[in-house]
Structures are given as C-alpha cells and as structure tokens.
Write a protein that holds these residues in place. Structure first.
Motif: not given
Length: 562
Positions: A323-332, A365-371, A374-378, A422-427
């Motif tokens: 769902f996040c990949r399809e909608n270009n969403l960052i998930l926390i 934990a807290a997880v950040q998924f940034a699609p 390459k499906d970045s996971i923090s 700290v969660f970051t994303s290039p986008n």
C-alpha cells in the motif's frame, strides 16, 4: 491589625485540635490532585500550603517545648511529621493517577505507597537542613531539595516523574510558554515559590496578597507574550509535511492480542493480525490525499514479534508495505521486534538466551518504511522503559529469580539504545523524532532528538491499558510541554486514547476522542530552531543538586559543632 490577630488566634486554636495534622494532610493532597485537572489548575498555587503548615506546626511545637523535650519525644514528633506528610503525598498520588488500577489492579497500591515515600525524602532532607538555617536560606533549601529530587526522579533506575510539579501545567500550555528556556523544572520552581508566598499570605499573614498575585500573574503574562510572538506569518514561512495519524481503536485486553495480557486467558473478541493490518490500510485510505507524505501507526501496531533482519520480507506486513509503495507513502509504526547477536557482538545485560544458547534482545520499537530507495527500513528502540511492564531494575542488583519475586516482571527487560535516532528520508524534509509513549514524559530526553536534527516529533502510543480515564488526557498534556520545550510540532497516534496534532506552541490543532476509530491528517510545520532548553536541558535540576548537597553538608557540619 485586629483581623490579623483574630485570624492567627483562630489558627492557633485549630492547631490544638486532635485531627489538625490529619486534616491538613488530606486537604493538601486533594488540592494538589485537583490541580492536575483543568479548570482546577490554579489550586496548584495553594496545594502545598497545608504541607508547609505541617512543617511549621512541627517546628513551632519543638520550639515551645525545647527546654523539656527529650530525645525520645523529638523522635516521636519527627516520626509523626513524616507520617502525616506521607499521607499527604499518598492522597495526592491517588488523586492524580488512580487510573493505573485498570492495568495493575491491587499492585497499584504499592506504586502509591512507594512513590509517596520517595517524595517524602526531600522533605526529610529539608527538615534536617532547616534546623541549622534561617530566613531566606530555609526556603532556598526547600526549593533545592525538591527540585533535585525531581531531577533524580527523571534519571535514576526507578524513574517515575509523573508527579513532578511542572508537569501539571501541560493542562494549561498557554501558561508555560517560557518552558523553552527552563523546561518543566522551571514550572516546579514557580509553583513551589507561589506556595511559599501563599503560606506567608494566608497563614502567617506577614506578606501582602499583592506580592503573591504578582508572582503568579507576571509569568502568565510573559507566557502569553511569548505565545503572541509566534505569529501566523512566521509559522507560514516554515516548511511543512502532511501526516496522517491512525487510531484503530483495538481493545488491548480482548481484541488486539490473542490472549488477554492481564489474565493470560484467550481474548474474547480477538481480531486477527491480518484484519488489523487491513484496518490500518482502510483508515489511511479514508483520510489521505495526494499531498499526504506520512502515515503514522500506534505503539506495537506490528506486535507479532518479528526479527529486524530482512524486515520487509515479513509476509504478514506485505499488504501494508505494498500500500505504501503504491501511494509513495512513508510509514512510521510501533512494532515488537527482536535481534540476535553473533559471537563477535558485545552482549548487553538486557539480552536473553534462546534454547539453542544464542543471545538476543527484544524491543518495543518504532519502524520507518520508506519505499523510495530500495525499501529503506529504519528502527528506533524505545529507551525510556516502563518499570514493571518493560524493565525490572532490581535485576541490576539481585539475581533474576529474586528480582522477579520482589518486583513485577511482565515482559522482562527490553533492549534499548544509547542515542536518540531520527528518521530521515531523501524524499522528505521531515526529520522525525520517534518518541514512543512513555518517552514523551521526559523533557531533557526529548531534547536529544532535536539536538540530532529532528524537526518534528511523532509519538506512537497505546493508551487503552487504562480505559476512558484521565490517563490519555494527561499524556496528551505532557506531549504539549515537549512541543513547547523543543518548539517542535507533535503528531500522536494512539491505538486508542487521544490521537492528533499539537503545534510548536503546545496548542491543540486536532484531536480524537477516546474509543474512536478514526484517522486525522494535518500539514505539520518543520522547525529547525534550537531552543535554550534544548541546548542546556535540565540545568536547573543540576544547579539544585549542587545547592541541596551544599546545604546538607553545611547543616551536618553545624550539627557536629553542637
């Protein structure tokens, strides 16, 4: 003059009553507890006066009988003073967080008694130092002892700073805008000194009420002036990002988990993990727009205990990742995770040993998924743990079995991390501080995120453990104080409780109701300003510690000379 003499005669007459000390204990505890609830916040400025009168009553009694008071009698008077102040603190504690009963049942009685006893300790230190000092030094000693206690209670292994005085102003954040300079300990000083003045105004009547009112009203006026300086134009110039927070409203005891965490029995209305994931997706769809960049899920939203290795390959999580990949969403999202150590790794004290002999840590934990890359996971591992539920500090002193007998040990001690990630994303321009639930109670702790570059705070939390009580409201209020101290907007996602958004002045932007299945979105402002408090943390507590130790040593030396 006649009215003053009449009032003092009335007080003196009442002091002879048998239940004078007990009535002060109960009255003071009730006043302070009510001060934690808006619109009774002004009671904070009088709630400590009964305790101060108890101390004054003790010293007056000692002075009047000084010539013929034996050591045994002095010890008896001191013991009675400690008992009645302990009762005062017990009433205050029960009145503020009685709701803890919903999670701990009878065990909460131990929390009330222990925390009240710990609050008694700085008063004992103050009483000791007061015997060897006079006037202004007396009050400086009281403020120093209490403030140092609050500072210690923020940082030691049995940390439980819920009752720190400055926290109560979270209900009225417009009064506390100067926390960006002092933190919550500055509020504690304000409240303490207001009560000292109040004791002189209402009991001793040797200070005019005008001075008392000035001390209360001037900081409030300054606070509104600071708030006004954060005008709309300045806020508009900040970058922003649209976030959506999801509140799935899953009952902690009967829906979220397969077994009731409290009883261990099978949950009566368990909702499968697959259906919970679908609920998250449906809630996100209901609120997201083309501008939405983040979706934020509550604490332990992913509670199936997954390894952090190759996390995106978890089949249970594939639908929401897609769902996040399809909608270009960052998930926390909040997650229960674990990580195994190799032979070359340093094994921390929190590690557990598997049946196969290898060591691993479990995390809240807290997880950040940034699609985007390459499906970045923090991952970020919660590092301020709830005593009893997530950590057993007694294990640092005693063997595991003995420690578990002496202290509630629900989940064992979870793993933590030494730095505030700290969660970051290039986008995205957002640099997100993932302060998980209990972590948002700690002011100086949260400044470490801002020091590491965070420009917005996200709080995944689960407030369903305590039911529809003041607990979610009090946690929300503490998040408002963290917003003021760091000047960071806050996005809160609760499993059930209060979800929503707080701006950098501590003002509510939008919030959910308890027990509501909903999703909210808002374009939060990204602020990179570093406040004075962010730079210096709880400097007031450290200064108070120096003064408290100085006063104690000075009093001890004087006692030896006698």
């Amino acid at each position: 003059m006649l009215s003053l003499l009449s009032f003092q005669a009335h007080i003196e007459n009442y002091r002879r009553k048998k239940y004078y000390a007990l009535s002060l204990s109960i009255l003071g505890g009730i006043l302070m507890a009510l001060g934690w609830y808006f619109p009774f916040s002004p009671l904070l400025f009088v709630g400590l006066i009964p305790m101060m009168e108890l101390i004054e009553f003790y010293f007056d009694k000692n002075e009047k009988q000084k010539a013929d008071t034996t050591t045994t009698k002095k010890k008896k008077y001191f013991t009675r003073l400690c008992f009645f102040i302990w009762i005062y603190f017990i009433v205050w504690n029960v009145g503020v967080y009685w709701w803890l009963w919903n999670a701990l049942s009878v065990g909460v009685i131990g929390v009330f008694l222990l925390n009240a006893f710990l609050q008694l300790l700085p008063i004992i230190f103050y009483v000791f130092t007061r015997r060897f000092s006079v006037g202004f030094i007396n009050y400086l000693s009281l403020v120093s002892c209490w403030l140092f206690f609050e500072y210690v209670h923020l940082n030691w292994v049995l940390s439980y700073p819920w009752m720190n005085l400055g926290n109560a102003l979270g209900e009225v954040p417009m009064w506390a805008q100067w926390y960006e300079y002092t933190g919550a300990l500055g509020g504690s000083i304000w409240i303490l000194l207001a009560n000292i003045l109040g004791h002189h105004v209402f009991i001793k009547q040797d200070i005019k009420v005008g001075a008392y009112l000035v001390w209360i009203l001037v900081p409030i006026g300054i606070s509104y002036g600071i708030y006004a300086s954060y005008n709309d134009e300045e806020m508009k110039n900040l970058d922003s990002v649209e976030m959506a927070v999801l509140q799935p409203n899953l009952d902690c005891y009967n829906e979220k988990f397969s077994r009731n965490p409290k009883t261990g029995e099978p949950a009566t209305n368990h909702i499968s993990f697959k259906d919970q994931i679908q609920r998250y997706i449906d809630l996100a769809k209901s609120v997201m727009t083309d501008s939405t960049k983040y979706i934020v899920l509550p604490e332990t939203a992913f509670h199936q205990n997954s390894t952090e290795y190759n996390y995106t390959s978890q089949p249970d999580l594939e639908p929401i990742f897609d769902f996040c990949r399809e909608n270009n969403l960052i998930l926390i999202a909040g997650a229960d995770t674990y990580k195994f150590y190799t032979e070359s790794d340093t094994i921390p004290k929190t590690a557990r040993q598997s049946n196969g002999g290898s060591y691993y840590d479990m995390y809240n934990a807290a997880v950040q998924f940034a699609p985007f890359v390459k499906d970045s996971i923090s991952f970020y591992h919660k590092s301020k743990l709830v005593i009893g539920a997530e950590t057993n500090p007694i294990k640092m002193i005693l063997p595991n079995q003995s420690a578990s007998l002496l202290f509630v040990d629900i989940m064992g001690t979870l793993g933590t991390q030494d730095y505030r990630g700290v969660f970051t994303s290039p986008n995205s321009k957002a640099k997100v501080a993932p302060a998980i639930c209990w972590e948002a109670v700690y002011g100086e702790f949260c400044t470490e995120y801002a020091q590491n570059g965070a420009n917005v705070i996200v709080v995944p939390t689960n407030e369903g453990w305590w039911g529809n009580t003041p607990a979610p409201r009090q946690l929300w209020a503490l998040s408002a104080l963290r917003a003021i101290e760091t000047r960071r907007s806050v996005a809160r996602a609760a499993n059930t409780g209060i979800s929503g958004f707080i701006d950098q002045t501590g003002k509510d932007i939008s919030r959910s109701n308890y027990g509501e299945q909903t999703a909210l979105k808002y374009k939060v402002k990204l602020n990179n300003e570093i406040t004075f408090y962010t730079l210096h943390g709880d400097y007031l507590g450290r200064l108070a510690g120096f003064l408290a130790v100085f006063f104690f040593i000075s009093a001890f030396v004087r006692k030896l000379r006698q």
